[in-house]
Design a protein around this motif. Structure first.
Motif, PDB file in Angstrom:
ATOM      1  N   SER A   1      83.768  57.624   0.917  1.00 26.21           N
ATOM      2  CA  SER A   1      83.256  58.911   0.458  1.00 26.21           C
ATOM      3  C   SER A   1      84.391  59.869   0.121  1.00 26.21           C
ATOM      4  CB  SER A   1      82.353  59.516   1.531  1.00 26.21           C
ATOM      5  OG  SER A   1      81.857  60.750   1.101  1.00 26.21           O
ATOM      6  N   GLN A   2      85.343  59.984   1.034  1.00 25.35           N
ATOM      7  CA  GLN A   2      86.424  60.958   0.905  1.00 25.35           C
ATOM      8  C   GLN A   2      87.348  60.658  -0.280  1.00 25.35           C
ATOM      9  OE1 GLN A   2      86.263  63.502   2.888  1.00 25.35           O
ATOM     10  NE2 GLN A   2      88.265  64.329   3.285  1.00 25.35           N
ATOM     11  N   PHE A   3      87.654  59.379  -0.488  1.00 26.38           N
ATOM     12  CA  PHE A   3      88.649  59.022  -1.503  1.00 26.38           C
ATOM     13  C   PHE A   3      88.067  58.301  -2.716  1.00 26.38           C
ATOM     14  CE2 PHE A   3      91.006  59.233   2.538  1.00 26.38           C
ATOM     15  CZ  PHE A   3      91.814  60.315   2.214  1.00 26.38           C
ATOM     16  N   GLY A   4      86.768  58.058  -2.706  1.00 28.48           N
ATOM     17  CA  GLY A   4      86.133  57.408  -3.835  1.00 28.48           C
ATOM     18  C   GLY A   4      85.051  58.259  -4.457  1.00 28.48           C
ATOM     19  N   ILE A   5      83.977  58.454  -3.723  1.00 28.58           N
ATOM     20  CA  ILE A   5      82.806  59.134  -4.270  1.00 28.58           C
ATOM     21  C   ILE A   5      83.045  60.617  -4.510  1.00 28.58           C
ATOM     22  CG2 ILE A   5      80.394  59.735  -3.820  1.00 28.58           C
ATOM     23  CD1 ILE A   5      80.211  57.060  -2.245  1.00 28.58           C
ATOM     24  N   GLN A   6      83.589  61.319  -3.521  1.00 25.29           N
ATOM     25  CA  GLN A   6      83.783  62.762  -3.670  1.00 25.29           C
ATOM     26  C   GLN A   6      84.730  63.118  -4.825  1.00 25.29           C
ATOM     27  OE1 GLN A   6      81.761  64.868  -2.316  1.00 25.29           O
ATOM     28  NE2 GLN A   6      80.810  63.266  -1.093  1.00 25.29           N
ATOM     29  N   PRO A   7      85.870  62.428  -4.948  1.00 23.98           N
ATOM     30  CA  PRO A   7      86.725  62.740  -6.112  1.00 23.98           C
ATOM     31  C   PRO A   7      86.044  62.427  -7.449  1.00 23.98           C
ATOM     32  CG  PRO A   7      87.990  61.577  -4.444  1.00 23.98           C
ATOM     33  CD  PRO A   7      86.553  61.537  -4.019  1.00 23.98           C
ATOM     34  N   LEU A   8      85.248  61.381  -7.485  1.00 26.73           N
ATOM     35  CA  LEU A   8      84.516  61.038  -8.708  1.00 26.73           C
ATOM     36  C   LEU A   8      83.531  62.155  -9.067  1.00 26.73           C
ATOM     37  CD1 LEU A   8      83.886  58.858 -10.866  1.00 26.73           C
ATOM     38  CD2 LEU A   8      82.186  57.965  -9.272  1.00 26.73           C
ATOM     39  N   MET A   9      82.799  62.637  -8.077  1.00 24.88           N
ATOM     40  CA  MET A   9      81.847  63.721  -8.313  1.00 24.88           C
ATOM     41  C   MET A   9      82.576  65.011  -8.698  1.00 24.88           C
ATOM     42  SD  MET A   9      79.099  62.850  -5.289  1.00 24.88           S
ATOM     43  CE  MET A   9      78.217  64.381  -5.433  1.00 24.88           C
ATOM     44  N   ALA A  10      83.709  65.276  -8.068  1.00 26.69           N
ATOM     45  CA  ALA A  10      84.491  66.476  -8.411  1.00 26.69           C
ATOM     46  C   ALA A  10      84.990  66.394  -9.851  1.00 26.69           C
ATOM     47  CB  ALA A  10      85.667  66.623  -7.444  1.00 26.69           C
ATOM     48  N   GLN A  11      85.379  65.195 -10.279  1.00 23.14           N
ATOM     49  CA  GLN A  11      85.838  65.035 -11.664  1.00 23.14           C
ATOM     50  C   GLN A  11      84.698  65.267 -12.649  1.00 23.14           C
ATOM     51  OE1 GLN A  11      89.105  64.585 -12.719  1.00 23.14           O
ATOM     52  NE2 GLN A  11      88.100  65.166 -14.627  1.00 23.14           N
ATOM     53  N   MET A  12      83.512  64.789 -12.308  1.00 18.45           N
ATOM     54  CA  MET A  12      82.357  65.026 -13.179  1.00 18.45           C
ATOM     55  C   MET A  12      82.068  66.522 -13.291  1.00 18.45           C
ATOM     56  SD  MET A  12      79.624  61.966 -12.558  1.00 18.45           S
ATOM     57  CE  MET A  12      80.033  61.307 -10.964  1.00 18.45           C
TER      58      MET A  12
ATOM     59  N   ALA B   1      73.785  62.350 -10.399  1.00 13.72           N
ATOM     60  CA  ALA B   1      72.665  62.203  -9.454  1.00 13.72           C
ATOM     61  C   ALA B   1      72.741  60.857  -8.734  1.00 13.72           C
ATOM     62  CB  ALA B   1      71.333  62.361 -10.179  1.00 13.72           C
ATOM     63  N   THR B   2      73.130  59.819  -9.447  1.00 12.80           N
ATOM     64  CA  THR B   2      73.257  58.498  -8.823  1.00 12.80           C
ATOM     65  C   THR B   2      74.329  58.511  -7.743  1.00 12.80           C
ATOM     66  OG1 THR B   2      72.516  57.371 -10.817  1.00 12.80           O
ATOM     67  CG2 THR B   2      73.816  56.072  -9.246  1.00 12.80           C
ATOM     68  N   TRP B   3      75.506  59.050  -8.073  1.00 13.06           N
ATOM     69  CA  TRP B   3      76.586  59.098  -7.091  1.00 13.06           C
ATOM     70  C   TRP B   3      76.262  60.046  -5.935  1.00 13.06           C
ATOM     71  CZ3 TRP B   3      79.781  55.470  -6.306  1.00 13.06           C
ATOM     72  CH2 TRP B   3      80.168  54.640  -7.341  1.00 13.06           C
ATOM     73  N   HIS B   4      75.553  61.112  -6.226  1.00  8.10           N
ATOM     74  CA  HIS B   4      75.126  62.018  -5.163  1.00  8.10           C
ATOM     75  C   HIS B   4      74.162  61.295  -4.222  1.00  8.10           C
ATOM     76  CE1 HIS B   4      73.108  65.390  -3.169  1.00  8.10           C
ATOM     77  NE2 HIS B   4      74.233  66.049  -3.386  1.00  8.10           N
ATOM     78  N   GLY B   5      73.270  60.499  -4.784  1.00 11.84           N
ATOM     79  CA  GLY B   5      72.331  59.721  -3.971  1.00 11.84           C
ATOM     80  C   GLY B   5      73.047  58.702  -3.098  1.00 11.84           C
ATOM     81  N   ILE B   6      74.024  58.008  -3.679  1.00 14.01           N
ATOM     82  CA  ILE B   6      74.810  57.037  -2.900  1.00 14.01           C
ATOM     83  C   ILE B   6      75.539  57.752  -1.769  1.00 14.01           C
ATOM     84  CG2 ILE B   6      76.811  55.489  -3.004  1.00 14.01           C
ATOM     85  CD1 ILE B   6      75.858  54.804  -5.912  1.00 14.01           C
ATOM     86  N   SER B   7      76.124  58.894  -2.086  1.00 14.04           N
ATOM     87  CA  SER B   7      76.825  59.683  -1.077  1.00 14.04           C
ATOM     88  C   SER B   7      75.878  60.119   0.041  1.00 14.04           C
ATOM     89  CB  SER B   7      77.462  60.906  -1.742  1.00 14.04           C
ATOM     90  OG  SER B   7      78.093  61.719  -0.794  1.00 14.04           O
ATOM     91  N   SER B   8      74.672  60.525  -0.330  1.00 15.15           N
ATOM     92  CA  SER B   8      73.682  60.969   0.663  1.00 15.15           C
ATOM     93  C   SER B   8      73.253  59.829   1.571  1.00 15.15           C
ATOM     94  CB  SER B   8      72.461  61.557  -0.042  1.00 15.15           C
ATOM     95  OG  SER B   8      72.821  62.713  -0.754  1.00 15.15           O
ATOM     96  N   VAL B   9      73.082  58.648   1.001  1.00 13.84           N
ATOM     97  CA  VAL B   9      72.695  57.483   1.811  1.00 13.84           C
ATOM     98  C   VAL B   9      73.819  57.122   2.776  1.00 13.84           C
ATOM     99  CG1 VAL B   9      72.182  55.016   1.727  1.00 13.84           C
ATOM    100  CG2 VAL B   9      70.997  56.578   0.182  1.00 13.84           C
ATOM    101  N   LEU B  10      75.050  57.121   2.292  1.00 15.67           N
ATOM    102  CA  LEU B  10      76.189  56.847   3.181  1.00 15.67           C
ATOM    103  C   LEU B  10      76.260  57.861   4.316  1.00 15.67           C
ATOM    104  CD1 LEU B  10      79.252  55.804   0.976  1.00 15.67           C
ATOM    105  CD2 LEU B  10      77.990  54.428   2.621  1.00 15.67           C
TER     106      LEU B  10
END
Length: 154
Positions: free
Chosen positions: A94-105, A124-133
């Motif tokens: 989350s910290q080094f993969g998903i969150q930076p990806l969402m911040a870039q978007m 929305a897809t990445w936010h959903g994955i982040s929420s599930v994690l």
């Protein structure tokens, strides 16, 4: 192990899991319900989630070190050890993969809100994955708290 290291383990796991639950299930929803600016609410929530992530990384490293010092190689047969490893891995993802990806978007969408752009579905897809994690981490946190009590004989 010293009594101080055991007490620090309890304080650190309480901080970690308590922060995770508080930010994820009380503070972030409150931000979105009270602030009229969803972009601002998202930025504040994102910053708070990043702080919780760093707390989680530090706490999990301490817990793993504690278990290795206390149990030696037997720690690798402990379900608590592997629970913390999974929590650490999901936090790192989350910290080094998903969150930076969402911040870039979000940055790419500027000055508009990302949900008002063609990146809406991807975000929305990445936010959903982040929420599930995050939900998985939160549930594992409950197991960690209960397991820590058992580990320390309380």
């Amino acid at each position: 192990m010293s009594r101080l290291s055991e007490q620090f383990l309890l304080v650190l796991t309480t901080l970690w899991i308590g922060a995770m639950w508080s930010i994820g299930y009380i503070v972030a929803p409150t931000l979105f319900s009270m602030l009229g600016d969803r972009m601002l609410a998202g930025n504040v929530a994102g910053r708070l989630f990043a702080i919780v992530g760093w707390i989680g990384i530090g706490a999990s490293v301490y817990v793993l070190g504690f278990l290795l010092m206390r149990q030696g190689w037997r720690a690798f047969r402990s379900w608590i050890f592997w629970l913390v490893v999974v929590m650490l891995l999901t936090t790192l993802a989350s910290q080094f993969g998903i969150q930076p990806l969402m911040a870039q978007m979000k940055a790419d969408a500027w000055p508009r809100e990302v949900m008002d752009t063609v990146m809406r579905g991807r975000f929305a897809t990445w936010h959903g994955i982040s929420s599930v994690l995050y939900l998985v981490q939160s549930a594992l946190g409950l197991l960690l708290i209960l397991g820590t009590r058992k580990l320390l004989g309380r």
